[in-house]
Scaffold this motif. Structure first.
Motif, short mmCIF file in Angstrom:
data_model
loop_
_atom_site.label_atom_id
_atom_site.label_comp_id
_atom_site.label_asym_id
_atom_site.label_seq_id
_atom_site.Cartn_x
_atom_site.Cartn_y
_atom_site.Cartn_z
N UNK A 1 67.79 53.39 26.46
CA UNK A 1 68.51 52.15 26.78
C UNK A 1 69.49 52.36 27.92
N UNK A 2 70.34 53.37 27.80
CA UNK A 2 71.27 53.72 28.87
C UNK A 2 70.92 55.14 29.32
N UNK A 3 70.52 55.27 30.58
CA UNK A 3 70.06 56.57 31.06
C UNK A 3 71.17 57.41 31.65
N UNK A 4 71.16 57.58 32.97
CA UNK A 4 72.19 58.34 33.67
C UNK A 4 73.03 57.34 34.45
N UNK A 5 74.33 57.33 34.21
CA UNK A 5 75.20 56.36 34.86
C UNK A 5 75.34 56.65 36.35
N UNK A 6 75.41 55.58 37.13
CA UNK A 6 75.61 55.69 38.58
C UNK A 6 77.06 55.33 38.88
N UNK A 7 77.87 56.30 39.28
CA UNK A 7 79.31 56.04 39.48
C UNK A 7 79.59 55.01 40.57
N UNK A 8 80.70 54.31 40.37
CA UNK A 8 81.19 53.37 41.37
C UNK A 8 82.23 54.01 42.28
N UNK A 9 82.90 55.05 41.76
CA UNK A 9 83.97 55.69 42.51
C UNK A 9 83.86 57.21 42.41
N UNK A 10 84.28 57.89 43.47
CA UNK A 10 84.40 59.35 43.50
C UNK A 10 85.84 59.68 43.88
N UNK A 11 86.38 60.74 43.33
CA UNK A 11 87.78 61.04 43.61
C UNK A 11 88.02 62.56 43.59
N UNK A 12 89.09 62.98 44.22
CA UNK A 12 89.46 64.39 44.20
C UNK A 12 90.94 64.52 44.53
N UNK A 13 91.55 65.60 44.07
CA UNK A 13 92.96 65.88 44.35
C UNK A 13 93.17 67.39 44.36
N UNK A 14 94.13 67.84 45.15
CA UNK A 14 94.46 69.28 45.19
C UNK A 14 95.96 69.45 45.10
N UNK A 15 96.37 70.63 44.69
CA UNK A 15 97.78 71.01 44.67
C UNK A 15 97.89 72.49 44.95
N UNK A 16 98.85 72.86 45.78
CA UNK A 16 99.03 74.28 46.11
C UNK A 16 100.47 74.52 46.54
N UNK A 17 100.81 75.80 46.70
CA UNK A 17 102.10 76.18 47.26
C UNK A 17 101.98 76.21 48.78
N UNK B 1 76.51 62.80 51.99
CA UNK B 1 76.90 63.35 53.29
C UNK B 1 78.28 62.86 53.69
N UNK B 2 78.55 61.56 53.48
CA UNK B 2 79.84 60.99 53.87
C UNK B 2 80.98 61.61 53.08
N UNK B 3 80.80 61.80 51.77
CA UNK B 3 81.83 62.41 50.93
C UNK B 3 82.12 63.84 51.41
#
Length: 315
Positions: free
Chosen positions: A224-240, A178-180
Motif C-alpha cells: 500500500x505504501x512503498x518507499x516515500x519520496x521526500x519533499x525536503x532535504x536538509x543538512x547542518x554542521x557545527x565545528x570549532x 546533482x544539484x544537492x
C-alpha cells in the motif's frame, strides 16, 4: 578549542561495536554527536522522532561496517527512508562506487549486526521494514538512490563503502541529486576544510517525507505504501573555528520544485524551527546539536563575519 577533536579520537577507540539496531544512540555510538564543551562524556544526538500510534516505527541504527561504527542513522520503517544520518566529517578523498547493502536487523533482530549485501540475507521478513534494491531498480528511470550521508564526505574506502546502504538513501531525481551535491555538499565541505579547526566537524543531514511514494511489491503483492519520496532535504554542521574559541555552524534546506531544487541557506536555529514544523514533532522543538551551534557563543561581530563567509561559499 581542541577538546572536540581530542574527545572524538578517544571515543572512536573506546567504544566497542556491539549490535547495530540499538535502543539508544547515547549508549551505543555517541561519538557521532556533538559533545558538551565542558564534559566530553555528554553527547547531544538530534531529536529521535516518536510515533504514538506506531511505537516501533523509528529505529536508531549505529551503522556498522567491518566491525567499526561509521555513522548513525534514524530510520523510518514506515516510509522506508532515513530521517537523518549523523557523522563526523574529518576529510575526504576520491573513492570507488560499490554495491548497495541493507540492514539485516531491521527485518529480523536475530540476524547479524553488520550491513550486508541483500542477496546474502535469507529471511522471509526481508524488506518488510526497509527498502530493497528492486524497489529502486523498478523506478530507475525516475529516481536514483540519493545518499544522505554522502560518500564524497569520506576519507577512505571503508568509510565510503558504509554509506552504500539503503538505510542511508532516499529517492531523488538525478537532477536533484546533482544539484544537492553541487549547491550544498561540496560547498559545506569547502567551508569546513577552510574554516574549522583541523578541518573537522559534526554534520547531521536528512530528509522530510512527502506525499508521494514509489510503488513496491513484496512476494508479488503490491504494498500500500512503498518507499516515500521526500519533499525536503536538509543538512547542518557545527565545528570549532580554527582561529578562535567560537563555534561555527551553518545549515541548508532544499525543497523539490516543479523544475529545479530550491535551496536556502539557514542558521541552525532557523533550520530547527523549520524541521519542528515540517515533522510536526509531538515531543516539542526539533534539535540537532543540543542547543549548541546557534550563534549564542559567538560575538555579534564574529557571527556577522561567519554569515558573510557562508554567503561567499554558498552562492
Amino acid at each position: 578549542m581542541k577538546l572536540l577533536v581530542l574527545g572524538f579520537i578517544l571515543q572512536v577507540f573506546g567504544y566497542v561495536a556491539v549490535g547495530r539496531v540499538v535502543n539508544s544512540f547515547k549508549e551505543s555510538c555517541p561519538q557521532f554527536f556533538i559533545a558538551n564543551p565542558s564534559d566530553q562524556n555528554v553527547h547531544y544526538p538530534p531529536t529521535v522522532l516518536q510515533d504514538g500510534q506506531k511505537p516501533e516505527r523509528y529505529k536508531q541504527i549505529c551503522q556498522l561496517f567491518r566491525n567499526v561504527y561509521r555513522y548513525a542513522t534514524l530510520y523510518d520503517t514506515q516510509g522506508r527512508i532515513p530521517v537523518y544520518s549523523a557523522y563526523y566529517y574529518d576529510g575526504s578523498q576520491k573513492t570507488e562506487k560499490v554495491a548497495w547493502k541493507i540492514e539485516p536487523q531491521l527485518d529480523d533482530l536475530n540476524l547479524g549486526p553488520e550491513m550486508a549485501i541483500e542477496a546474502t540475507i535469507m529471511t522471509p521478513e526481508k524488506g518488510k521494514k526497509q527498502a530493497l534494491k528492486q524497489d529502486y531498480v523498478s523506478h530507475s528511470q525516475e529516481y536514483t538512490r540519493g545518499h544522505v550521508y554522502p560518500n564524497g564526505h569520506t576519507k577512505d574506502q571503508d568509510s565510503a563503502n558504509a554509506t552504500y546502504t539503503l538505510t542511508n538513501a532516499v529517492p531523488q531525481t538525478q537532477k536533484d541529486n546533482v544539484a544537492w551535491g553541487a549547491k550544498v555538499e561540496m560547498k559545506m565541505m569547502k567551508f569546513i576544510n577552510d574554516n574549522c579547526d583541523k578541518g573537522v566537524g559534526h554534520v547531521v543531514t536528512g530528509a522530510v517525507p512527502g506525499s508521494s511514494w514509489m510503488e513496491i511489491k513484496r512476494d508479488n503483492v503490491l504494498v500500500t505504501e512503498g518507499v516515500n519520496i521526500p519533499e525536503h532535504f536538509w543538512t547542518a554542521f557545527c565545528c570549532h573555528d580554527k582561529n578562535t574559541p567560537a563555534l561555527v555552524s551553518g545549515a541548508w534546506l532544499a525543497s523539490r520544485g516543479s523544475k529545479d531544487l530550491q535551496v536556502r541557506k539557514k542558521t541552525v536555529k532557523q533550520l530547527e524551527e523549520d524541521l519542528t514544523r515540517l515533522y510536526g514533532n509531538p515531543q516539542g522543538a526539533f534539535s540537532m546539536f543540543g542547543g549548541l551551534c546557534q550563534g549564542s557563543v559567538m560575538s555579534r561581530f564574529y557571527y556577522a563575519v561567519t554569515n558573510f563567509l557562508l554567503d561567499i561559499f554558498t552562492t
